[in-house]
Motif scaffolding. Structure first.
Motif, mmCIF file in Angstrom:
data_model
loop_
_atom_site.group_PDB
_atom_site.id
_atom_site.type_symbol
_atom_site.label_atom_id
_atom_site.label_comp_id
_atom_site.label_asym_id
_atom_site.label_seq_id
_atom_site.Cartn_x
_atom_site.Cartn_y
_atom_site.Cartn_z
ATOM 1 N N ASP A 1 -3.996 -3.459 0.253
ATOM 2 C CA ASP A 1 -4.458 -2.721 -0.615
ATOM 3 C C ASP A 1 -4.138 -1.451 -0.150
ATOM 4 O O ASP A 1 -4.141 -1.059 0.720
ATOM 5 N N CYS A 2 -4.563 -0.754 -1.900
ATOM 6 C CA CYS A 2 -4.499 1.271 -1.045
ATOM 7 C C CYS A 2 -5.782 1.634 -0.817
ATOM 8 O O CYS A 2 -6.921 1.520 -1.756
ATOM 9 N N ARG A 3 -6.529 1.140 -0.043
ATOM 10 C CA ARG A 3 -7.690 1.298 0.558
ATOM 11 C C ARG A 3 -8.263 2.840 0.673
ATOM 12 O O ARG A 3 -9.580 3.827 0.190
ATOM 13 N N VAL A 4 -7.472 3.736 0.987
ATOM 14 C CA VAL A 4 -7.496 4.958 0.804
ATOM 15 C C VAL A 4 -8.088 5.761 -0.303
ATOM 16 O O VAL A 4 -8.979 6.559 -0.940
ATOM 17 N N CYS A 5 -6.746 5.081 -1.306
ATOM 18 C CA CYS A 5 -6.102 5.702 -2.553
ATOM 19 C C CYS A 5 -7.880 4.892 -3.656
ATOM 20 O O CYS A 5 -8.650 5.772 -4.194
ATOM 21 N N GLU A 6 -7.765 4.182 -3.595
ATOM 22 C CA GLU A 6 -9.264 3.766 -4.066
ATOM 23 C C GLU A 6 -10.592 3.785 -3.918
ATOM 24 O O GLU A 6 -10.875 3.527 -4.424
ATOM 25 N N PRO B 1 1.112 -1.143 -0.108
ATOM 26 C CA PRO B 1 -0.199 -0.147 0.193
ATOM 27 C C PRO B 1 1.178 1.338 -0.022
ATOM 28 O O PRO B 1 2.189 1.132 0.346
ATOM 29 N N CYS B 2 0.257 2.566 -0.265
ATOM 30 C CA CYS B 2 0.764 3.585 -0.827
ATOM 31 C C CYS B 2 1.240 4.169 1.293
ATOM 32 O O CYS B 2 0.265 4.437 1.489
ATOM 33 N N LEU B 3 2.034 5.045 0.700
ATOM 34 C CA LEU B 3 2.414 5.760 2.548
ATOM 35 C C LEU B 3 1.004 6.037 3.119
ATOM 36 O O LEU B 3 0.600 6.602 4.307
ATOM 37 N N ARG B 4 -0.039 6.516 1.959
ATOM 38 C CA ARG B 4 -1.224 7.383 2.902
ATOM 39 C C ARG B 4 -1.808 6.458 3.407
ATOM 40 O O ARG B 4 -2.859 6.397 4.498
ATOM 41 N N CYS B 5 -2.073 5.447 2.393
ATOM 42 C CA CYS B 5 -2.766 4.310 2.894
ATOM 43 C C CYS B 5 -2.526 3.911 4.434
ATOM 44 O O CYS B 5 -2.955 3.720 5.230
ATOM 45 N N VAL B 6 -1.661 3.642 4.928
ATOM 46 C CA VAL B 6 -0.411 2.812 5.870
ATOM 47 C C VAL B 6 -0.259 3.888 7.084
ATOM 48 O O VAL B 6 -0.418 3.693 8.421
HETATM 49 ZN ZN LIG Z 1 -2.791 4.083 -0.994
#
Ligand SMILES: [Zn+2]
Length: 241
Positions: free
Chosen positions: A235-240, A165-170
């Motif tokens: 998964d990238c929850r925030v991004c998606e 996952p990307c930084l923002r999601c973590v």
């Molecule tokens: Zn993300």
């Protein structure tokens, strides 16, 4: 490989071999921010033989930087960091081509530079710009080796689109900065984390070893302990959303 390269990288070739060393030479890395983290990361990326190193920073060297930003000396005070850094790194390894960019890390500049590099290494000191770098790396499919520090504390995480996952999601919420206008930093903390960033970037590029994926590394300099937080949901929850 030239004879001087065989000599320069002799000890390293014993570990990773010529093919991996060629990959390192053919690669390009962006170090965004050349403060404490960026100093040590870029020194080791150049020393290890990265072919092309792009540096972005809008700051000038100050006396209060020298306690941890080991690229610089008192002679550099008042000069743009990226130019002093480029000079020092070229002296260390003339085989690495250094591209200093003395500018703000704007989304436009970042997008242009990141599209042309293999890996991005985090040398930033603010969360806002990290999230911009993270988003662009996510869109362009580039691995982003993040580190952050505060006092004796350090953290490391690799955001690699498609793998983690990307930084923002973590880290959905930015970390608290504390009360002061600058982040307190013990001398060795950025050194340790910056070195770990360089190590991860070199593994990603060379294919040697296993990058630290889907784990947050947490370092406490007061006790000397390292810890790891597993990321279970890849998964990238925030991004998606
Ligand atoms: Zn993300």
């Amino acid at each position: 490989m030239y004879p001087d390269e065989l000599e320069r990288y002799h000890r390293q070739l014993l570990v990773i071999g010529r093919e991996a060393q060629e990959k390192i030479r053919r690669s390009s890395v962006l170090v965004v921010g050349v403060g404490g983290l960026g100093s040590i990361a870029s020194l080791h990326l150049a020393a290890a033989g990265i072919g092309r190193l792009v540096l972005i920073d809008n700051g000038k060297v100050e006396l209060s930087n020298l306690q941890r930003q080991i690229l610089y000396t008192v002679d550099d005070i008042g000069k743009p960091k990226v130019y002093s850094a480029a000079h020092r790194l070229s002296e260390l390894n003339p085989g690495t081509s250094i591209h200093p960019i003395y500018a703000d890390a704007t989304p436009e500049l970042l997008r242009e530079v990141i599209s042309g590099v293999d890996v991005v290494v985090d040398g930033l000191d603010n969360w806002e710009t990290r999230i911009i770098v993270d988003k662009i790396c996510y869109e362009l499919g580039k691995p982003y080796v993040h580190a952050g520090i505060h006092g004796f504390y350090g953290q490391l995480y690799i955001a690699w689109p498609g793998k983690t996952p990307c930084l923002r999601c973590v880290f959905p919420r930015p970390p608290r900065r504390g009360n002061g206008d600058v982040i307190p930093v013990f001398s060795t903390t950025p050194g340790i984390l910056g070195l770990l960033e360089a190590n991860e970037a070199l593994k990603i590029i060379s294919g040697v070893g296993k990058p630290l994926l889907n784990k947050i590394l947490v370092y406490d300099g007061k006790t000397g302990l390292f810890d790891y937080v597993e990321i279970r949901d890849a998964d990238c929850r925030v991004c998606e959303e």
